[in-house]
Design a protein around this motif. Sequence first.
Motif, short mmCIF file in Angstrom:
data_model
loop_
_atom_site.label_atom_id
_atom_site.label_comp_id
_atom_site.label_asym_id
_atom_site.label_seq_id
_atom_site.Cartn_x
_atom_site.Cartn_y
_atom_site.Cartn_z
N LEU A 81 -10.79 -4.34 -3.60
CA LEU A 81 -10.18 -3.81 -3.62
C LEU A 81 -11.15 -2.95 -4.27
CD1 LEU A 81 -7.56 -2.10 -2.77
CD2 LEU A 81 -6.82 -3.21 -5.43
N LEU A 82 -10.67 -1.37 -3.81
CA LEU A 82 -11.69 0.23 -4.23
C LEU A 82 -10.43 0.69 -3.69
CD1 LEU A 82 -14.59 0.59 -2.69
CD2 LEU A 82 -14.62 -0.55 -4.77
N VAL A 83 -10.44 1.96 -5.18
CA VAL A 83 -8.62 2.72 -5.05
C VAL A 83 -9.52 3.82 -5.18
CG1 VAL A 83 -6.48 3.44 -5.79
CG2 VAL A 83 -6.92 1.06 -5.35
N GLU A 84 -9.46 4.87 -5.17
CA GLU A 84 -9.69 6.36 -5.36
C GLU A 84 -8.63 7.19 -6.29
OE1 GLU A 84 -11.10 8.66 -2.04
OE2 GLU A 84 -13.25 7.68 -2.46
N TRP A 85 -8.95 7.57 -7.69
CA TRP A 85 -7.90 7.70 -8.30
C TRP A 85 -7.76 9.64 -8.79
CZ3 TRP A 85 -2.92 6.04 -8.91
CH2 TRP A 85 -3.04 4.87 -8.23
N ASP A 86 -7.45 10.88 -8.98
CA ASP A 86 -8.11 11.66 -9.58
C ASP A 86 -8.75 11.88 -10.63
OD1 ASP A 86 -7.50 13.45 -6.97
OD2 ASP A 86 -5.60 13.92 -7.78
N ARG A 87 -7.65 11.05 -11.77
CA ARG A 87 -8.02 10.76 -12.88
C ARG A 87 -7.85 9.61 -13.29
NH1 ARG A 87 -4.46 13.07 -17.07
NH2 ARG A 87 -3.15 12.94 -15.22
N THR A 95 -4.17 4.41 -15.07
CA THR A 95 -3.45 3.19 -16.07
C THR A 95 -2.39 4.06 -16.44
OG1 THR A 95 -4.86 4.72 -17.25
CG2 THR A 95 -6.05 2.96 -16.39
N ASP A 96 -1.99 5.23 -16.61
CA ASP A 96 -0.25 5.43 -17.46
C ASP A 96 0.43 5.80 -16.08
OD1 ASP A 96 -1.83 5.05 -19.77
OD2 ASP A 96 -2.47 7.57 -19.89
N GLY A 97 -0.31 6.71 -15.20
CA GLY A 97 1.14 6.49 -13.70
C GLY A 97 1.45 5.38 -13.25
N PHE A 98 0.67 5.04 -11.98
CA PHE A 98 1.10 4.13 -11.76
C PHE A 98 1.48 2.53 -12.54
CE2 PHE A 98 -0.03 0.57 -8.35
CZ PHE A 98 0.88 0.74 -7.67
N ARG A 99 0.53 2.25 -12.80
CA ARG A 99 1.12 1.45 -13.78
C ARG A 99 2.28 1.41 -14.86
NH1 ARG A 99 -4.86 -2.07 -15.77
NH2 ARG A 99 -5.56 -1.73 -14.03
N GLY A 100 2.69 2.61 -14.81
CA GLY A 100 3.75 2.29 -16.16
C GLY A 100 4.74 2.56 -14.93
N ARG A 110 1.15 -0.97 0.16
CA ARG A 110 0.20 -0.44 0.31
C ARG A 110 1.11 0.74 -0.13
NH1 ARG A 110 -3.01 0.44 6.04
NH2 ARG A 110 -0.59 0.07 7.31
N ARG A 111 1.98 1.43 0.58
CA ARG A 111 3.17 2.20 0.45
C ARG A 111 2.88 3.14 -1.01
NH1 ARG A 111 7.94 0.73 -0.28
NH2 ARG A 111 8.87 -0.85 0.19
N LEU A 112 3.21 1.75 -2.05
CA LEU A 112 3.37 2.34 -3.28
C LEU A 112 2.71 2.70 -3.78
CD1 LEU A 112 5.30 -1.39 -4.05
CD2 LEU A 112 6.42 0.14 -3.37
N ILE A 113 0.92 2.48 -3.70
CA ILE A 113 0.55 3.02 -4.67
C ILE A 113 0.06 4.74 -3.86
CG2 ILE A 113 -1.45 2.18 -2.94
CD1 ILE A 113 -2.86 1.21 -5.98
N ALA A 114 0.18 4.60 -2.73
CA ALA A 114 -0.44 5.79 -2.28
C ALA A 114 0.84 6.59 -2.27
CB ALA A 114 0.19 5.56 -0.56
N ALA A 115 1.77 6.44 -2.47
CA ALA A 115 3.19 8.12 -2.46
C ALA A 115 2.59 8.00 -4.70
CB ALA A 115 4.37 7.02 -3.24
N ALA A 116 1.91 7.63 -5.82
CA ALA A 116 1.53 7.60 -6.71
C ALA A 116 0.98 9.14 -6.96
CB ALA A 116 0.92 6.64 -7.83
N PRO A 117 1.32 9.94 -7.75
CA PRO A 117 0.69 10.46 -8.16
C PRO A 117 -0.77 10.66 -8.24
CG PRO A 117 2.88 11.17 -9.17
CD PRO A 117 2.50 9.60 -8.42
N GLY A 118 -1.52 11.82 -8.63
CA GLY A 118 -3.25 11.04 -8.19
C GLY A 118 -3.94 10.16 -7.48
#
Length: 102
Positions: A52-58, A63-68, A26-34
């Motif tokens: 699993l429910l995750v809230e993102w700005d966009r 899809t591009d930011g975290f997964r990339g 969870r620390r990995l995803i929590a640091a992702a922009p958005g």
Amino acid sequence: MILEHALLTVRPGEQEAFESAFGQARRLIAAAPGFRGLRLSRCLERDTGYLLLVEWDRLEDHTDGFRGSPAYQEWKALLHHFYDPFPVVEHFATVLTADPTS
């Protein structure tokens, strides 16, 4: 805001290890922009099921930011081997809400 939704099925007998690994991941995803927040819930009827429910700005933040990102490679290494079958991940935009006063 975008809501990511994934129904996760963890291999039987690996729930405790999965939850521990998710605690690290969870620390990995929590640091992702958005990233706005997440909730991991265990199914009461099927002890191998999780939501699993995750809230993102966009959408692109996921899809591009975290997964990339390199962080996603760590996420995959920590978590993906627990799933059987591999989950379908979908994204939702809010259409309507309600609360006790509406």
